[in-house]
Scaffold this motif. Structure first.
Motif, mmCIF file in Angstrom:
data_model
loop_
_atom_site.group_PDB
_atom_site.id
_atom_site.type_symbol
_atom_site.label_atom_id
_atom_site.label_comp_id
_atom_site.label_asym_id
_atom_site.label_seq_id
_atom_site.Cartn_x
_atom_site.Cartn_y
_atom_site.Cartn_z
ATOM 1 N N VAL A 4 17.011 44.049 54.015
ATOM 2 C CA VAL A 4 15.922 45.650 54.796
ATOM 3 C C VAL A 4 15.902 45.646 56.104
ATOM 4 C CG1 VAL A 4 13.245 44.986 55.762
ATOM 5 C CG2 VAL A 4 14.189 43.487 53.573
ATOM 6 N N TYR A 20 8.928 53.650 57.865
ATOM 7 C CA TYR A 20 8.245 52.071 56.749
ATOM 8 C C TYR A 20 9.592 50.795 57.402
ATOM 9 C CZ TYR A 20 5.397 54.255 54.065
ATOM 10 O OH TYR A 20 4.090 54.975 53.222
ATOM 11 N N SER A 21 9.313 49.635 57.361
ATOM 12 C CA SER A 21 10.548 48.137 57.389
ATOM 13 C C SER A 21 10.382 47.599 56.738
ATOM 14 C CB SER A 21 9.830 47.796 59.170
ATOM 15 O OG SER A 21 10.947 47.515 58.946
ATOM 16 N N CYS A 22 11.040 47.972 55.007
ATOM 17 C CA CYS A 22 11.079 47.572 54.283
ATOM 18 C C CYS A 22 12.350 48.123 53.342
ATOM 19 C CB CYS A 22 10.183 47.073 53.445
ATOM 20 S SG CYS A 22 9.270 49.287 52.830
ATOM 21 N N ASP A 23 12.903 47.540 52.146
ATOM 22 C CA ASP A 23 13.923 48.500 51.238
ATOM 23 C C ASP A 23 13.676 49.919 50.709
ATOM 24 O OD1 ASP A 23 13.346 48.207 48.083
ATOM 25 O OD2 ASP A 23 12.452 46.741 49.502
ATOM 26 N N THR A 26 10.461 49.943 48.215
ATOM 27 C CA THR A 26 8.924 49.445 48.440
ATOM 28 C C THR A 26 8.868 50.934 49.252
ATOM 29 O OG1 THR A 26 9.952 46.943 47.616
ATOM 30 C CG2 THR A 26 7.621 47.762 49.564
#
Length: 70
Positions: A4, A20-23, A26
């Motif tokens: 992440v 975004y702060s995710c993979d 996603t």
């Protein structure tokens, strides 16, 4: 599954950019869901929606949205 981190997602049709702060997978799924009015459903299913994903060596795409995999 990748780690992440912060991901920039780009709309290849409009040039819009989102963060975004995710993979990356996603992130592109979330951008696609938000653009198509599925944001609430995406949140309820915790991102486990069956959406059209195309994953290459260096990038991942969902609809018009794409992000680099680093």
């Amino acid at each position: 599954m990748e780690k992440v981190k912060d991901v920039f997602v780009y709309n290849l049709l409009t040039g819009e950019e989102r963060w975004y702060s995710c993979d990356a997978i996603t992130a592109v799924k979330q951008a696609y869901a938000e653009e198509n009015g599925l944001g609430a459903q995406f949140a309820v299913t915790l991102g486990k929606m069956d959406l059209p994903i195309l994953k290459g060596k260096d990038a991942v795409f969902c609809g018009d949205w794409g992000a680099r995999i680093r």
